[in-house]
Design an enzyme around this catalytic site. Sequence first.
Site, PDB file in Angstrom:
ATOM      1  N   ARG A   1      -4.439   2.312   6.732  1.00 50.29           N
ATOM      2  CA  ARG A   1      -3.246   2.368   7.567  1.00 50.29           C
ATOM      3  C   ARG A   1      -2.130   3.239   6.993  1.00 50.29           C
ATOM      4  O   ARG A   1      -1.534   4.050   7.703  1.00 50.29           O
ATOM      5  CB  ARG A   1      -2.672   0.956   7.793  1.00 50.29           C
ATOM      6  CG  ARG A   1      -3.324   0.210   8.907  1.00 50.29           C
ATOM      7  CD  ARG A   1      -3.278  -1.268   8.630  1.00 50.29           C
ATOM      8  NE  ARG A   1      -4.179  -1.525   7.521  1.00 50.29           N
ATOM      9  CZ  ARG A   1      -5.475  -1.804   7.677  1.00 50.29           C
ATOM     10  NH1 ARG A   1      -5.975  -1.932   8.864  1.00 50.29           N
ATOM     11  NH2 ARG A   1      -6.259  -1.972   6.630  1.00 50.29           N
ATOM     12  N   THR A   2      -1.813   3.057   5.731  1.00 50.37           N
ATOM     13  CA  THR A   2      -0.625   3.733   5.212  1.00 50.37           C
ATOM     14  C   THR A   2      -0.827   5.242   5.237  1.00 50.37           C
ATOM     15  O   THR A   2       0.033   5.994   5.702  1.00 50.37           O
ATOM     16  CB  THR A   2      -0.295   3.233   3.794  1.00 50.37           C
ATOM     17  OG1 THR A   2      -0.213   1.807   3.841  1.00 50.37           O
ATOM     18  CG2 THR A   2       1.024   3.785   3.305  1.00 50.37           C
TER      19      THR A   2
ATOM     20  N   LYS B   1      -9.289  14.170 -14.170  1.00 51.62           N
ATOM     21  CA  LYS B   1      -9.395  14.983 -15.396  1.00 51.62           C
ATOM     22  C   LYS B   1      -8.337  14.588 -16.412  1.00 51.62           C
ATOM     23  O   LYS B   1      -8.201  15.211 -17.465  1.00 51.62           O
ATOM     24  CB  LYS B   1      -9.213  16.466 -15.058  1.00 51.62           C
ATOM     25  CG  LYS B   1     -10.212  17.017 -14.060  1.00 51.62           C
ATOM     26  CD  LYS B   1      -9.918  18.498 -13.821  1.00 51.62           C
ATOM     27  CE  LYS B   1     -10.741  19.053 -12.676  1.00 51.62           C
ATOM     28  NZ  LYS B   1     -10.257  20.387 -12.263  1.00 51.62           N
TER      29      LYS B   1
ATOM     30  N   ARG C   1       0.492   6.832  -3.405  1.00 56.19           N
ATOM     31  CA  ARG C   1      -0.016   5.483  -3.740  1.00 56.19           C
ATOM     32  C   ARG C   1      -0.795   5.603  -5.039  1.00 56.19           C
ATOM     33  O   ARG C   1      -1.634   6.502  -5.187  1.00 56.19           O
ATOM     34  CB  ARG C   1      -0.909   4.951  -2.628  1.00 56.19           C
ATOM     35  CG  ARG C   1      -1.648   3.684  -3.051  1.00 56.19           C
ATOM     36  CD  ARG C   1      -2.353   3.007  -1.921  1.00 56.19           C
ATOM     37  NE  ARG C   1      -1.403   2.429  -0.981  1.00 56.19           N
ATOM     38  CZ  ARG C   1      -1.745   1.678   0.058  1.00 56.19           C
ATOM     39  NH1 ARG C   1      -3.018   1.416   0.281  1.00 56.19           N
ATOM     40  NH2 ARG C   1      -0.832   1.189   0.871  1.00 56.19           N
TER      41      ARG C   1
ATOM     42  N   HIS D   1       6.176  -1.722  -2.051  1.00 57.31           N
ATOM     43  CA  HIS D   1       5.597  -0.991  -0.915  1.00 57.31           C
ATOM     44  C   HIS D   1       6.686  -0.909   0.163  1.00 57.31           C
ATOM     45  O   HIS D   1       6.603  -1.548   1.208  1.00 57.31           O
ATOM     46  CB  HIS D   1       4.365  -1.748  -0.414  1.00 57.31           C
ATOM     47  CG  HIS D   1       3.467  -0.995   0.517  1.00 57.31           C
ATOM     48  ND1 HIS D   1       3.810   0.219   1.099  1.00 57.31           N
ATOM     49  CD2 HIS D   1       2.222  -1.289   0.979  1.00 57.31           C
ATOM     50  CE1 HIS D   1       2.811   0.618   1.872  1.00 57.31           C
ATOM     51  NE2 HIS D   1       1.842  -0.271   1.822  1.00 57.31           N
TER      52      HIS D   1
END
Length: 310
Positions: free
Chosen positions: A59-60, A88, A109, A137
């Site tokens: 969703r986000t 890396k 995120r 959030h």
Amino acid sequence: MIGDFKGKHILHGNQFSNEDLDKIMNVADEFEQGLEKGQTYDLMKGKILAALFFEPSTRTRLSFESAMLSLGGGVISVASAATSSAAKGESIGDTALTVSQYAHVMVMRHPEIGSAAEAASVATVPVINAGDGAGQHPTQALLDAYTIKKEIGALDGITVSLVGDLKYGRTVHALVELLSLYDIGLRLVSPASLKMPADIVERLKQKGMEIVETENLVEAAAESDLMYVTRIQKERFSDIKDYEKIKGVYVIDEALLEKAKKGVVIMHPLPRVDEISESVDSYEGAAYFRQVRNGVYVRMALLALVLGIK
Ligand code: NCD
């Protein structure tokens, strides 16, 4: 207090004032009405959003992308840590400096608490925190507040139960900050091992919030106008046995609805695992998929505001 959003980073639920929320909700509402009428926008023509998702998301990420495309802008994405230079060993700072060269705004995120703030400390474009581990959030909290306003009509004068994993759930950590701006009675319903962190509860109480911490879902349901249900955050447990002991502890089903306050609104940031029975989906107060849609309007508003277009 953010005031003028242009160029600002969106990192934490405690950044906002009532006026900031009014502004976001008004712009979101304007976009909602426009899209509902079939209006198209080119407000973001020539602007690029970078969506950096180093943890799973449906969703986000998609709602941010949908929001940017709906405004006429473009999107570039990293959809997993494994496919980016994070694999890396690149630092968050170097990633943020690099992405600043490609995009006008970045949404990030990441599994570490404080990661978005770290990116923001060096980025030359606005950084929006889309979830930093078990931290915050804030954009979910904004769309949650918008949904409450739409579903109930007001935020003042209501009783809200937050149910489930209040320890690791970043959506509730951000949401309580916004709820504390209003006259809201709060019921924190969780197993003893997954309580809302004590420092957050203490701070909210000091701000004058009426808070009851309980393990009793039925009692809380009987007095709540809104039940905000969350998933137990399996990925944050260091010992999976602790998760196994607790999963399924609270379930919203038809039997629970019968004992709940009449007309109670049910919200959930999603994904759900087993906390809300699918039989509840047809209940008119089940707002969680309307909540999903609201994410697009609120994220359109936020993007427009931080880029100074609204
Ligand atoms: C939440 C998250 O990622 O914190 N999902 C979302 O953004 N809608 C909730 C969760 O994963 O339980």
